[in-house]
Design a protein around this motif. Sequence first.
Motif, PDB file in Angstrom:
ATOM      1  N   TYR A   1       0.836  -1.200   0.000  1.00 26.88           N
ATOM      2  CA  TYR A   1       0.000   0.000   0.000  1.00 26.88           C
ATOM      3  C   TYR A   1       0.870   1.249   0.000  1.00 26.88           C
ATOM      4  CZ  TYR A   1      -3.831  -3.194   0.771  1.00 26.88           C
ATOM      5  OH  TYR A   1      -4.738  -4.215   0.623  1.00 26.88           O
ATOM      6  N   VAL A   2       1.398   1.564  -1.174  1.00 24.85           N
ATOM      7  CA  VAL A   2       2.262   2.714  -1.397  1.00 24.85           C
ATOM      8  C   VAL A   2       1.427   3.783  -2.103  1.00 24.85           C
ATOM      9  CG1 VAL A   2       4.335   3.514  -2.610  1.00 24.85           C
ATOM     10  CG2 VAL A   2       4.264   1.205  -1.624  1.00 24.85           C
ATOM     11  N   PRO A   3       1.447   5.035  -1.599  1.00 18.12           N
ATOM     12  CA  PRO A   3       0.655   6.085  -2.254  1.00 18.12           C
ATOM     13  C   PRO A   3       0.916   6.155  -3.763  1.00 18.12           C
ATOM     14  CG  PRO A   3       1.482   6.880  -0.177  1.00 18.12           C
ATOM     15  CD  PRO A   3       2.128   5.535  -0.417  1.00 18.12           C
ATOM     16  N   GLY A   4      -0.165   6.185  -4.515  1.00 21.33           N
ATOM     17  CA  GLY A   4      -0.097   6.217  -5.975  1.00 21.33           C
ATOM     18  C   GLY A   4      -0.226   4.848  -6.606  1.00 21.33           C
ATOM     19  N   GLN A   5       0.028   3.791  -5.838  1.00 22.46           N
ATOM     20  CA  GLN A   5      -0.068   2.415  -6.343  1.00 22.46           C
ATOM     21  C   GLN A   5      -1.527   2.057  -6.607  1.00 22.46           C
ATOM     22  OE1 GLN A   5       2.488  -0.062  -6.824  1.00 22.46           O
ATOM     23  NE2 GLN A   5       0.804  -1.100  -7.799  1.00 22.46           N
ATOM     24  N   VAL A   6      -1.788   1.338  -7.681  1.00 23.32           N
ATOM     25  CA  VAL A   6      -3.125   0.814  -7.970  1.00 23.32           C
ATOM     26  C   VAL A   6      -3.144  -0.632  -7.496  1.00 23.32           C
ATOM     27  CG1 VAL A   6      -4.786   0.249  -9.780  1.00 23.32           C
ATOM     28  CG2 VAL A   6      -3.483   2.372  -9.915  1.00 23.32           C
ATOM     29  N   VAL A   7      -4.126  -0.964  -6.642  1.00 22.29           N
ATOM     30  CA  VAL A   7      -4.234  -2.322  -6.108  1.00 22.29           C
ATOM     31  C   VAL A   7      -5.585  -2.914  -6.490  1.00 22.29           C
ATOM     32  CG1 VAL A   7      -2.633  -1.949  -4.193  1.00 22.29           C
ATOM     33  CG2 VAL A   7      -5.055  -1.487  -3.863  1.00 22.29           C
ATOM     34  N   LEU A   8      -5.591  -4.216  -6.675  1.00 23.19           N
ATOM     35  CA  LEU A   8      -6.795  -4.957  -7.020  1.00 23.19           C
ATOM     36  C   LEU A   8      -7.278  -5.703  -5.788  1.00 23.19           C
ATOM     37  CD1 LEU A   8      -8.688  -6.181  -9.312  1.00 23.19           C
ATOM     38  CD2 LEU A   8      -7.073  -8.074  -9.338  1.00 23.19           C
ATOM     39  N   GLN A   9      -8.560  -5.603  -5.480  1.00 21.64           N
ATOM     40  CA  GLN A   9      -9.149  -6.352  -4.375  1.00 21.64           C
ATOM     41  C   GLN A   9     -10.051  -7.412  -4.977  1.00 21.64           C
ATOM     42  OE1 GLN A   9      -8.534  -6.207  -1.115  1.00 21.64           O
ATOM     43  NE2 GLN A   9      -9.957  -7.873  -0.791  1.00 21.64           N
ATOM     44  N   PRO A  10      -9.639  -8.682  -4.974  1.00 23.83           N
ATOM     45  CA  PRO A  10     -10.422  -9.718  -5.651  1.00 23.83           C
ATOM     46  C   PRO A  10     -11.742 -10.069  -4.963  1.00 23.83           C
ATOM     47  CG  PRO A  10      -8.456 -10.659  -4.648  1.00 23.83           C
ATOM     48  CD  PRO A  10      -8.382  -9.182  -4.447  1.00 23.83           C
ATOM     49  N   GLU A  11     -11.810  -9.918  -3.632  1.00 19.95           N
ATOM     50  CA  GLU A  11     -13.026 -10.298  -2.908  1.00 19.95           C
ATOM     51  C   GLU A  11     -14.004  -9.131  -2.818  1.00 19.95           C
ATOM     52  OE1 GLU A  11      -9.984 -10.700  -1.223  1.00 19.95           O
ATOM     53  OE2 GLU A  11      -9.706 -12.800  -1.739  1.00 19.95           O
ATOM     54  N   VAL A  12     -15.272  -9.479  -2.565  1.00 17.84           N
ATOM     55  CA  VAL A  12     -16.283  -8.468  -2.257  1.00 17.84           C
ATOM     56  C   VAL A  12     -15.912  -7.867  -0.912  1.00 17.84           C
ATOM     57  CG1 VAL A  12     -18.714  -8.078  -1.707  1.00 17.84           C
ATOM     58  CG2 VAL A  12     -18.093  -9.647  -3.551  1.00 17.84           C
ATOM     59  N   ILE A  13     -15.926  -6.556  -0.819  1.00 17.76           N
ATOM     60  CA  ILE A  13     -15.615  -5.861   0.426  1.00 17.76           C
ATOM     61  C   ILE A  13     -16.919  -5.510   1.123  1.00 17.76           C
ATOM     62  CG2 ILE A  13     -14.668  -3.752   1.437  1.00 17.76           C
ATOM     63  CD1 ILE A  13     -12.693  -3.702  -0.933  1.00 17.76           C
ATOM     64  N   ARG A  14     -17.002  -5.837   2.401  1.00 18.71           N
ATOM     65  CA  ARG A  14     -18.151  -5.456   3.225  1.00 18.71           C
ATOM     66  C   ARG A  14     -17.685  -4.341   4.149  1.00 18.71           C
ATOM     67  NH1 ARG A  14     -21.205  -9.952   6.480  1.00 18.71           N
ATOM     68  NH2 ARG A  14     -21.039 -10.798   4.407  1.00 18.71           N
ATOM     69  N   ALA A  15     -18.206  -3.145   3.944  1.00 15.67           N
ATOM     70  CA  ALA A  15     -17.792  -1.971   4.707  1.00 15.67           C
ATOM     71  C   ALA A  15     -19.014  -1.326   5.352  1.00 15.67           C
ATOM     72  CB  ALA A  15     -17.088  -0.975   3.784  1.00 15.67           C
ATOM     73  N   VAL A  16     -18.765  -0.288   6.136  1.00 15.47           N
ATOM     74  CA  VAL A  16     -19.834   0.506   6.730  1.00 15.47           C
ATOM     75  C   VAL A  16     -19.582   1.960   6.359  1.00 15.47           C
ATOM     76  CG1 VAL A  16     -20.257  -1.082   8.647  1.00 15.47           C
ATOM     77  CG2 VAL A  16     -18.599   0.753   8.930  1.00 15.47           C
ATOM     78  N   PRO A  17     -20.638   2.774   6.362  1.00 15.71           N
ATOM     79  CA  PRO A  17     -20.405   4.200   6.096  1.00 15.71           C
ATOM     80  C   PRO A  17     -19.453   4.775   7.142  1.00 15.71           C
ATOM     81  CG  PRO A  17     -22.743   3.677   5.986  1.00 15.71           C
ATOM     82  CD  PRO A  17     -22.054   2.472   6.538  1.00 15.71           C
ATOM     83  N   ALA A  18     -18.533   5.603   6.708  1.00 21.44           N
ATOM     84  CA  ALA A  18     -17.558   6.206   7.621  1.00 21.44           C
ATOM     85  C   ALA A  18     -18.056   7.584   8.048  1.00 21.44           C
ATOM     86  CB  ALA A  18     -16.208   6.317   6.930  1.00 21.44           C
ATOM     87  N   PRO A  19     -17.674   8.052   9.228  1.00 24.80           N
ATOM     88  CA  PRO A  19     -16.780   7.408  10.175  1.00 24.80           C
ATOM     89  C   PRO A  19     -17.508   6.360  11.006  1.00 24.80           C
ATOM     90  CG  PRO A  19     -17.423   9.551  11.014  1.00 24.80           C
ATOM     91  CD  PRO A  19     -18.065   9.392   9.651  1.00 24.80           C
ATOM     92  N   ALA A  20     -16.769   5.354  11.421  1.00 25.29           N
ATOM     93  CA  ALA A  20     -17.313   4.280  12.254  1.00 25.29           C
ATOM     94  C   ALA A  20     -16.264   3.910  13.289  1.00 25.29           C
ATOM     95  CB  ALA A  20     -17.652   3.071  11.390  1.00 25.29           C
ATOM     96  N   PRO A  21     -16.687   3.422  14.441  1.00 27.20           N
ATOM     97  CA  PRO A  21     -15.692   2.991  15.428  1.00 27.20           C
ATOM     98  C   PRO A  21     -14.840   1.858  14.870  1.00 27.20           C
ATOM     99  CG  PRO A  21     -17.942   2.812  16.305  1.00 27.20           C
ATOM    100  CD  PRO A  21     -18.044   3.204  14.874  1.00 27.20           C
ATOM    101  N   ALA A  22     -13.556   1.912  15.128  1.00 27.88           N
ATOM    102  CA  ALA A  22     -12.641   0.882  14.631  1.00 27.88           C
ATOM    103  C   ALA A  22     -12.083   0.119  15.822  1.00 27.88           C
ATOM    104  CB  ALA A  22     -11.519   1.523  13.815  1.00 27.88           C
TER     105      ALA A  22
END
Length: 191
Positions: free
Chosen positions: A57-78
């Motif tokens: 995770y280097v700024p400017g790098q393009v990364v592929l996420q193969p799985e479906v991501i399950r997120a919540v609206p931010a901000p959220a407690p971490a």
Amino acid sequence: MTLLRNEWPTGEHLNEFPADLAAAWAACVASGLRRLPSYRGAAQYTMSISSVEAARYVPGQVVLQPEVIRAVPAPAPAAGTDTVFLVWSVGGRRTDALRTGKATILIPGNSEFKVLAAENLADDSGKKRLWVLLRELTAAEQCSEAEIDRTSKLGELDEEDMAIRSRLLKIADGGSGTSQSEARAGSNLNP
């Protein structure tokens, strides 16, 4: 609903199914996701990653996420010690239309993201943890490896990236960053 209850195979377990069944399952998931209301704005999820994975995770790098991501609206407690991923979503889908009781944002598998920052930030208790800030690439920006040289994009953050990075950092620092109505309206991203 099956996807939300985790009854279908994911990740390495998907390989245990015949290829034709896996392809049919993936097509159904993709079709179902396209029918949900869209979400544009900040979304957050946590995940345990190794130091080797964190290094990608280097700024400017393009990364592929193969799985479906399950997120919540931010901000959220971490809670916990996992890495926090704060994503500016453009293709996420809201599951609140399914009346699941809580707001969940699903970002389709094989989505590409541009890394905006990867920083150790203190949480509410003062403990430092890794926060990875990502911008989901639009469909027009997502190209196959054959069409674009990914190394040419390393380290390059444009004006839009910097504006989104600023908003996500504000959220990570406890601010609101953006309102849901502002995000849904697709307003100008410049702070």
